[in-house]
Design a protein around this motif. Structure first.
Motif, mmCIF file in Angstrom:
data_model
loop_
_atom_site.group_PDB
_atom_site.id
_atom_site.type_symbol
_atom_site.label_atom_id
_atom_site.label_comp_id
_atom_site.label_asym_id
_atom_site.label_seq_id
_atom_site.Cartn_x
_atom_site.Cartn_y
_atom_site.Cartn_z
ATOM 1 N N VAL A 37 -6.082 0.818 1.783
ATOM 2 C CA VAL A 37 -3.884 1.301 2.233
ATOM 3 C C VAL A 37 -3.958 -0.424 2.538
ATOM 4 C CG1 VAL A 37 -2.657 1.437 3.615
ATOM 5 C CG2 VAL A 37 -4.730 2.233 3.612
ATOM 6 N N VAL B 79 -0.936 -0.887 -0.594
ATOM 7 C CA VAL B 79 0.686 -1.487 -0.447
ATOM 8 C C VAL B 79 1.219 -2.132 -1.274
ATOM 9 C CG1 VAL B 79 2.498 -0.991 1.046
ATOM 10 C CG2 VAL B 79 -0.042 0.372 1.814
ATOM 11 N N ASP C 19 2.907 8.684 0.315
ATOM 12 C CA ASP C 19 2.800 9.057 1.766
ATOM 13 C C ASP C 19 3.733 8.295 2.736
ATOM 14 O OD1 ASP C 19 1.554 9.169 4.240
ATOM 15 O OD2 ASP C 19 0.533 8.064 3.983
ATOM 16 N N LEU D 162 3.782 6.021 5.286
ATOM 17 C CA LEU D 162 3.599 4.376 5.380
ATOM 18 C C LEU D 162 4.108 3.541 5.838
ATOM 19 C CD1 LEU D 162 1.901 3.868 1.633
ATOM 20 C CD2 LEU D 162 0.846 3.068 3.709
ATOM 21 N N TYR E 79 -1.129 -1.333 7.733
ATOM 22 C CA TYR E 79 -0.213 -0.257 7.231
ATOM 23 C C TYR E 79 -1.078 1.480 7.767
ATOM 24 C CZ TYR E 79 2.489 -2.771 4.092
ATOM 25 O OH TYR E 79 3.406 -4.117 3.378
ATOM 26 N N ASP E 80 0.168 1.883 8.917
ATOM 27 C CA ASP E 80 -0.079 3.164 9.116
ATOM 28 C C ASP E 80 -0.014 4.682 7.973
ATOM 29 O OD1 ASP E 80 -0.584 2.180 12.244
ATOM 30 O OD2 ASP E 80 1.730 2.962 12.489
ATOM 31 N N PHE E 81 -0.936 5.351 7.848
ATOM 32 C CA PHE E 81 -0.560 6.127 7.063
ATOM 33 C C PHE E 81 -1.143 7.612 7.730
ATOM 34 C CE2 PHE E 81 -5.195 6.507 6.566
ATOM 35 C CZ PHE E 81 -5.859 5.538 6.943
#
Ligand SMILES: [Fe+2]
Ligand SMILES: [Fe+2]
Lengths: 122, 315
Positions: free
Chosen positions: B229, B233, B245, B248, B257-259
Motif C-alpha cells: 500500500v 500510494v 479507497d 486511505l 498509510y491507513d487503508f
C-alpha cells in the motif's frame, strides 16, 4: 499430495533411481518425461554451472527447452544436459568424515604464513 | 537418533541461517508445507498466463505484443523453476499437475478475475506483479535452498514485468479522455483483488507462525500488504490517477498509510471457487493438457525409437 514417495528422481537426492543406470520403475516416471539437470556456460572461458532442471523426452529436447528457459536473456553460450538419474551424490551423513579433515589444515592457506613486509605480497 | 533431536538439529540449522538442502533431514510438516506452498506458487505462474495471454493477439502495437509475449513466456519459466523446486521434495510433476486439474491444489485467486480491456494488462503488471514481487523478494531468503534459488532467478526477471505494466498505464494516462478513463477503471478493478493477494489477516492466518519459525516466510501477510500500500500510494500519483479507497490516509504515528477494510467475503468466495473466472481457468488448463497428450506421446515414442536405433547400431 498426501504421499511422499521414497523414490526420488532429482540428481541431488539419493534414491533407488539415482546414481545409476536403472530404468525408472515408478508410475510417475512411466508418464513423466525423464528429469534432466541443466548446466550453462555463461561465456567462453568459464565453467558450465548448474542452473536448474527440466523434464524432456530426450537429450535434444532437453537442450532445446533449456535454451528457451535458461538463456532468454543472453545467460549462456553453451548448454550441457545430463539425465538426473546419472548423477551420483555424496551423502550428508558422511559430511563429517569427508570434509572435517580439511578443517585443521590451515597451513594449506597462504594466509597461514607471516612473512616480512618486503615479501608479504608473495 | 530420536526425532526430537533431529528436529532440534534442523531448527538450529535454520536459526543459524544455513539453508536446508534436499538431502538434509527435515520434519515431515516442513516438507508438506513447502510442497503445498511451492506447487501452489507454480500453479499460479502457469494459470497466471491465461488472463494476459488473452491479450497477446489484441495488443495495440507490434511492440506491445512482443513485450507481452516475452512476459507471458517468463511466467511459464517461473512455473517450471518452481515445479522443479517442489520435485526435490519428493513429489512428482505429474502428481502436482493432477492436483491442479482435479481442483485439489489451489493457485492465486487474482487470476480468477477477467481482463476486459487493454488497460488491465497494465494494471496486472503494475499491481499484480508488483504485489508478487514483494512476496518473492522475501522468499529469496527462504530457508529451503532450491526454493530460494528459484526465487532469485524469478526476481531477476520480475522487475521488467512490473515496469512494462506501469509503462502501459503511464502511456494511457497521457492519452485521450477515454484512455485515461480506461486506465482509472482498470486500477479500480484490480486494486482490491491485489491487496487480497497477500492472504488473510495475520490474526486469521493459521500456518503463519510455524512458517516464520522455519524461516519459510520472513514477513507476515499484513506486513507485506502494508508495504505494498505504501509503495502504490506514491506511484499512483505519477499516473495522475487515484486508488479506489476513501479510507486511505497517511498515519503520522505509524509512519504508514491507513487503508480501508478488504471485502473478506469476496476473498473467501473466490478462494472457494466462486470467482468470476474460476471454472474458465481450470477448464482452459485441463483442455491444454488433454490436447497436448498426443504431443507428449509422440515425443516419448520418438525418443524411444532413437534410443533403440542407437542401441542397434552399437550392437
Ligand atoms: Fe512470475
Ligand atoms: Fe511476473
Amino acid at each position: 499430495m498426501n504421499t511422499f514417495p521414497r523414490r526420488f528422481f532429482y540428481g541431488d537426492i539419493p534414491g533407488d533411481n539415482t546414481g545409476g543406470d536403472s530404468t525408472p520403475t515408478s508410475t510417475a516416471a512411466a508418464t513423466d518425461w525423464p528429469l534432466w539437470e541443466i548446466f550453462i556456460r555463461s561465456k567462453q572461458g568459464l565453467d558450465h554451472k548448474h542452473v536448474g532442471s527440466l523434464h524432456a523426452a530426450d537429450a535434444r529436447m532437453a537442450i532445446e527447452n533449456a535454451r528457451d528457459v535458461y538463456t532468454r536473456r543472453l545467460e549462456g553460450v553453451s548448454i550441457w544436459v545430463v539425465e538426473s538419474r546419472y548423477i551420483h551424490a555424496s551423502s550428508p551423513d558422511e559430511a563429517d568424515s569427508l570434509y572435517e579433515p580439511a578443517a585443521d589444515k590451515i597451513y594449506r592457506h597462504p594466509t597461514f604464513y607471516q612473512l616480512p613486509d618486503e615479501v608479504n605480497h608473495m | 537418533m530420536p526425532v526430537q533431536d533431529m528436529e532440534k538439529i534442523f531448527q538450529d540449522t535454520v536459526d543459524r541461517e544455513v539453508k536446508i538442502e534436499p538431502l538434509n533431514w527435515m520434519p515431515d510438516a516442513y516438507r508438506k508445507t513447502l510442497v503445498r506452498q511451492i506447487s501452489q506458487h507454480a500453479h499460479s505462474e502457469i494459470v497466471g498466463m491465461l488472463p494476459e495471454g488473452a491479450w497477446i493477439t489484441r495488443a495495440p502495437s507490434l511492440k506491445r505484443k512482443a513485450i507481452l509475449l516475452a512476459k507471458v513466456q517468463d511466467e511459464a519459466g517461473h512455473g517450471l523453476y518452481l515445479y522443479s523446486a517442489a520435485e526435490t521434495l519428493g513429489t512428482s510433476r505429474e502428481q502436482m499437475i493432477d492436483d491442479l486439474h482435479t481442483g485439489k491444489a489451489k493457485y492465486s485467486s487474482i487470476f480468477n478475475y477477467p481482463t476486459v480491456t487493454w488497460a488491465d494488462i497494465g494494471a496486472i503488471g503494475w499491481l499484480v506483479d508488483g504485489a508478487a514481487i514483494l512476496n518473492q523478494v522475501m522468499l529469496c531468503r527462504t530457508s529451503y535452498g532450491p526454493y530460494a534459488r528459484a526465487m532469485v532467478r524469478i526476481c531477476k526477471e520480475e522487475s521488467f514485468h512490473q515496469r512494462q505494466g506501469f509503462d502501459i498505464l503511464l502511456t494511457l494516462s497521457n492519452g485521450t479522455e477515454e484512455q485515461r478513463a480506461m486506465c482509472q477503471d482498470a486500477i479500480n478493478r484490480w486494486w482490491w483483488p491485489s491487496l487480497m493477494m497477500f492472504g488473510p489477516r495475520d490474526t486469521e492466518s493459521t500456518n503463519s507462525d510455524q512458517s516464520m519459525k522455519w524461516k519459510i516466510k520472513r514477513k507476515t501477510n499484513d506486513e507485506l500488504r502494508q508495504q505494498f500500500v505504501d509503495m502504490c500510494v506514491e506511484q499512483v500519483k505519477v499516473l495522475g490517477m487515484t486508488l479506489p479507497d476513501p479510507d486511505l490516509k497517511w498515519n503520522e504515528e505509524s509512519g504508514h498509510y491507513d487503508f480501508g477494510e478488504i471485502d473478506w467475503n469476496e476473498f473467501w468466495a473466490v478462494v472457494k471457487g466462486n470467482g468470476p473466472c474460476n471454472k474458465e481457468r481450470l477448464e482452459a488448463r485441463r483442455q491444454a493438457w488433454e490436447e497436448g497428450t498426443w504431443v507428449r506421446e509422440a515425443a516419448a515414442a520418438h525418443a524411444a525409437k532413437q534410443q533403440s536405433k542407437k542401441q542397434a547400431s552399437a550392437a
